[in-house]
Design a protein around this motif. Structure first.
Motif, PDB file in Angstrom:
ATOM      1  N   ARG A  22     -46.467  66.810 -26.392  1.00  0.00           N
ATOM      2  CA  ARG A  22     -46.855  67.022 -25.025  1.00  0.00           C
ATOM      3  C   ARG A  22     -47.254  65.972 -24.444  1.00  0.00           C
ATOM      4  N   GLN A  23     -48.421  65.191 -25.335  1.00  0.00           N
ATOM      5  CA  GLN A  23     -49.021  63.998 -24.626  1.00  0.00           C
ATOM      6  C   GLN A  23     -48.150  62.743 -24.666  1.00  0.00           C
ATOM      7  N   ASP A  26     -45.950  63.193 -21.679  1.00  0.00           N
ATOM      8  CA  ASP A  26     -46.488  62.787 -20.694  1.00  0.00           C
ATOM      9  C   ASP A  26     -46.664  61.326 -20.399  1.00  0.00           C
ATOM     10  N   SER A  29     -43.254  59.947 -19.526  1.00  0.00           N
ATOM     11  CA  SER A  29     -42.801  60.172 -18.290  1.00  0.00           C
ATOM     12  C   SER A  29     -43.665  59.218 -17.221  1.00  0.00           C
ATOM     13  N   GLN A  30     -44.958  59.040 -17.427  1.00  0.00           N
ATOM     14  CA  GLN A  30     -45.886  58.094 -16.464  1.00  0.00           C
ATOM     15  C   GLN A  30     -45.071  56.781 -16.619  1.00  0.00           C
TER      16      GLN A  30
END
Length: 64
Positions: A22-23, A26, A29-30
């Motif tokens: 998940r990290q 994220d 995506s960032q």
């Protein structure tokens, strides 16, 4: 005993050094958002530089 200890240490190191999925998603995506914003800003900078150069040329022509 040494091989077993080394294997155990390697297993623990591998398990604790992984980034959670998940990290990772994220952060990916960032990163993509930042790259998109950078591309847009670069295009704006290029357009502004062209405008500045045109204005400078016009100014220099009027001045001469």
């Amino acid at each position: 005993m040494n091989i077993k200890t080394a294997l155990c240490i390697a297993l623990i190191a591998t398990a604790t050094s992984c980034v959670p999925q998940r990290q990772f998603k994220d952060m990916k995506s960032q990163k993509e958002k930042c790259e998109d914003e950078r591309t847009k800003l670069r295009a704006q900078v290029d357009a502004l530089e062209i405008s500045r150069n045109e204005l400078q040329t016009a100014f220099d022509a009027e001045k001469a």
